[in-house]
Design a protein around this motif. Structure first.
Motif, PDB file in Angstrom:
ATOM      1  N   LEU A 154      17.696  34.512   4.541  1.00  0.00           N
ATOM      2  CA  LEU A 154      17.837  33.363   3.649  1.00  0.00           C
ATOM      3  C   LEU A 154      18.385  33.790   2.291  1.00  0.00           C
ATOM      4  O   LEU A 154      18.705  32.949   1.448  1.00  0.00           O
ATOM      5  CB  LEU A 154      16.490  32.654   3.471  1.00  0.00           C
ATOM      6  CG  LEU A 154      15.846  32.122   4.752  1.00  0.00           C
ATOM      7  CD1 LEU A 154      14.504  31.463   4.433  1.00  0.00           C
ATOM      8  CD2 LEU A 154      16.761  31.137   5.469  1.00  0.00           C
ATOM      9  N   GLY A 155      18.446  35.114   2.071  1.00  0.00           N
ATOM     10  CA  GLY A 155      19.058  35.637   0.860  1.00  0.00           C
ATOM     11  C   GLY A 155      18.088  36.048  -0.228  1.00  0.00           C
ATOM     12  O   GLY A 155      18.525  36.447  -1.322  1.00  0.00           O
ATOM     13  N   LEU A 196      20.540  28.549   9.396  1.00  0.00           N
ATOM     14  CA  LEU A 196      21.255  29.002   8.209  1.00  0.00           C
ATOM     15  C   LEU A 196      22.309  28.009   7.747  1.00  0.00           C
ATOM     16  O   LEU A 196      22.654  27.978   6.562  1.00  0.00           O
ATOM     17  CB  LEU A 196      21.903  30.368   8.474  1.00  0.00           C
ATOM     18  CG  LEU A 196      20.951  31.548   8.652  1.00  0.00           C
ATOM     19  CD1 LEU A 196      21.739  32.849   8.692  1.00  0.00           C
ATOM     20  CD2 LEU A 196      19.906  31.602   7.529  1.00  0.00           C
ATOM     21  N   THR A 197      22.805  27.180   8.647  1.00  0.00           N
ATOM     22  CA  THR A 197      23.789  26.174   8.246  1.00  0.00           C
ATOM     23  C   THR A 197      23.142  25.152   7.324  1.00  0.00           C
ATOM     24  O   THR A 197      23.679  24.822   6.251  1.00  0.00           O
ATOM     25  CB  THR A 197      24.386  25.480   9.478  1.00  0.00           C
ATOM     26  OG1 THR A 197      25.031  26.453  10.303  1.00  0.00           O
ATOM     27  CG2 THR A 197      25.399  24.416   9.055  1.00  0.00           C
ATOM     28  N   TRP A 199      20.320  25.548   5.673  1.00  0.00           N
ATOM     29  CA  TRP A 199      19.858  26.243   4.471  1.00  0.00           C
ATOM     30  C   TRP A 199      21.023  26.473   3.504  1.00  0.00           C
ATOM     31  O   TRP A 199      20.882  26.287   2.295  1.00  0.00           O
ATOM     32  CB  TRP A 199      19.220  27.576   4.863  1.00  0.00           C
ATOM     33  CG  TRP A 199      18.722  28.395   3.715  1.00  0.00           C
ATOM     34  CD1 TRP A 199      19.289  29.523   3.196  1.00  0.00           C
ATOM     35  CD2 TRP A 199      17.547  28.166   2.935  1.00  0.00           C
ATOM     36  NE1 TRP A 199      18.546  30.016   2.151  1.00  0.00           N
ATOM     37  CE2 TRP A 199      17.464  29.197   1.964  1.00  0.00           C
ATOM     38  CE3 TRP A 199      16.551  27.197   2.964  1.00  0.00           C
ATOM     39  CZ2 TRP A 199      16.420  29.276   1.038  1.00  0.00           C
ATOM     40  CZ3 TRP A 199      15.512  27.272   2.046  1.00  0.00           C
ATOM     41  CH2 TRP A 199      15.458  28.301   1.092  1.00  0.00           C
ATOM     42  N   GLY A 200      22.161  26.846   4.052  1.00  0.00           N
ATOM     43  CA  GLY A 200      23.321  27.104   3.208  1.00  0.00           C
ATOM     44  C   GLY A 200      23.878  25.854   2.556  1.00  0.00           C
ATOM     45  O   GLY A 200      24.614  25.944   1.566  1.00  0.00           O
ATOM     46  N   THR A 204      21.725  26.684  -4.772  1.00  0.00           N
ATOM     47  CA  THR A 204      20.879  27.837  -5.091  1.00  0.00           C
ATOM     48  C   THR A 204      19.606  27.384  -5.792  1.00  0.00           C
ATOM     49  O   THR A 204      18.510  27.896  -5.511  1.00  0.00           O
ATOM     50  CB  THR A 204      21.642  28.836  -5.976  1.00  0.00           C
ATOM     51  OG1 THR A 204      22.775  29.332  -5.252  1.00  0.00           O
ATOM     52  CG2 THR A 204      20.751  30.001  -6.384  1.00  0.00           C
ATOM     53  N   GLN A 207      17.155  26.037  -3.223  1.00  0.00           N
ATOM     54  CA  GLN A 207      16.564  27.144  -2.480  1.00  0.00           C
ATOM     55  C   GLN A 207      15.494  27.850  -3.310  1.00  0.00           C
ATOM     56  O   GLN A 207      14.412  28.194  -2.803  1.00  0.00           O
ATOM     57  CB  GLN A 207      17.653  28.136  -2.071  1.00  0.00           C
ATOM     58  CG  GLN A 207      18.643  27.595  -1.053  1.00  0.00           C
ATOM     59  CD  GLN A 207      19.724  28.606  -0.717  1.00  0.00           C
ATOM     60  OE1 GLN A 207      19.749  29.716  -1.260  1.00  0.00           O
ATOM     61  NE2 GLN A 207      20.630  28.235   0.179  1.00  0.00           N
ATOM     62  N   LYS A 215      17.010  33.727  -6.888  1.00  0.00           N
ATOM     63  CA  LYS A 215      17.679  34.379  -5.763  1.00  0.00           C
ATOM     64  C   LYS A 215      18.343  35.688  -6.170  1.00  0.00           C
ATOM     65  O   LYS A 215      18.248  36.686  -5.446  1.00  0.00           O
ATOM     66  CB  LYS A 215      18.713  33.425  -5.164  1.00  0.00           C
ATOM     67  CG  LYS A 215      19.263  33.856  -3.817  1.00  0.00           C
ATOM     68  CD  LYS A 215      20.093  32.742  -3.195  1.00  0.00           C
ATOM     69  CE  LYS A 215      20.513  33.087  -1.763  1.00  0.00           C
ATOM     70  NZ  LYS A 215      21.270  31.973  -1.143  1.00  0.00           N
TER      71      LYS A 215
END
Length: 320
Positions: A154-155, A196-197, A199-200, A204, A207, A215
């Motif tokens: 998720l980064g 992930l699609t 979530w992306g 930011t 998230q 992040k």
């Protein structure tokens, strides 16, 4: 063997506090046969896990190969031991809010294999399964990897709040409250698959509000203003006396881009199972009820199993 070689020897089995590694294999199996011979085979293999670790680990001492063996409650009963770890139980399904469920899945043995070389992890797993033979069925086999600066897919940086030193022992290792099993630990594993699609598609900032940290630089955010609790806050457990209770995480990302599979393998070691149970209930049910962890809108738990990780002395003693 000189002092330097000894210092780089393979890590002893059942080292819950082994350093975080670049590679790992999480192997969960069930003992499928009902006969005593199958149980005896499983008992013999796990009690001699140290020999297998040393056999593979000495090929490259810098690989820092290690393995923790976890035993499920059903198999522990079949081992016919004089006593049982006081908190050992199955993982119980948690029906949550928003259609999210912490599922319970089978598992008699967990092999948490980790090291700096995936080939050594692979070879140890191969030898373990060869020794176990047809007495077991593989329930789940996941290869994890360290992702850049310890980030999940998720980064975000994962495992920031892990206890260290004496705090680690106090959080993760059983003490005098259960003297027959002191030095052991309880471990819960869950395999999460990420969208992930979706979530992306979030900004930011969105998230970061869900996770509770920035992040880029992993700075903790404050969500005490009455807004919905973040993942970070829901996983912070404070008892009625104001004491915070930690667990030791060794989570790892995994994935197969060709199959569009992306996930995080959660593995949490704890002295007290109630701490992990409370975390998961706060995540899935919410605090207050209904305000579940918003990360679950993008991450689905597809496994859930609890094990007891004995100290090395107790593990080796199973063979007697």
């Amino acid at each position: 063997m000189d002092d330097q070689t000894w210092a780089r020897a393979p890590i002893e089995p059942q080292s819950v506090n082994a350093p975080l590694s670049t590679s790992a294999i999480f192997l969960v199996v069930t003992v499928t046969a009902d006969d005593e011979a199958a149980v005896a085979t499983a008992r013999d293999v796990v009690s001699d896990i140290g020999g297998l670790v040393r056999a593979v680990g000495f090929r490259d001492l810098g690989g820092r190969l290690s393995c923790n063996v976890g035993i499920g409650s059903d198999l522990w009963a079949r081992f016919d031991q004089p006593s049982k770890p006081s908190q050992l139980d199955r993982f119980h399904t948690i029906p949550g809010s928003g259609g999210h469920t912490a599922v319970s899945t089978p598992g008699d043995l967990l092999f948490h294999i980790r090291g700096e070389r995936l080939d050594q992890c692979f070879e140890l797993e191969r030898l373990i399964l060869a020794r176990l033979g047809d007495t077991v069925e593989v329930v789940d086999e996941t290869q994890g990897f360290r992702y850049f600066d310890s980030r999940d897919l998720l980064g975000f940086v994962d495992g920031t709040e892990n206890p260290t030193g004496q705090s680690m022992a106090e959080a993760a290792l059983i003490g005098d409250e259960d003297p027959d099993f002191a030095g052991g630990s309880y471990v819960v594993v869950q395999k999460y698959l990420h969208d992930l699609t979706a979530w992306g598609a979030l900004s930011t900032e969105q998230q970061e509000q869900i996770i509770g940290r920035t992040k880029a630089d992993n700075v903790e955010l404050d969500d005490s203003d009455g807004s919905r609790m973040s993942h970070k806050s829901l996983n912070t457990i404070v008892d009625e006396n104001g004491v915070e209770h930690d667990i030791l995480r060794d989570n790892m990302p995994f994935g197969r881009p060709g199959a569009k599979e992306f996930g995080t393998y959660f593995i949490g070691y704890s002295r007290d199972l109630w701490v992990i149970d409370h975390m998961l209930r706060r995540m899935f049910i919410g605090n207050p009820v209904g305000e579940y962890d918003r990360i679950l809108d993008f991450s689905t738990a597809v496994t859930g199993t609890t094990f007891f990780v004995p100290s090395n002395d107790v593990l080796e003693g199973l063979a007697t």
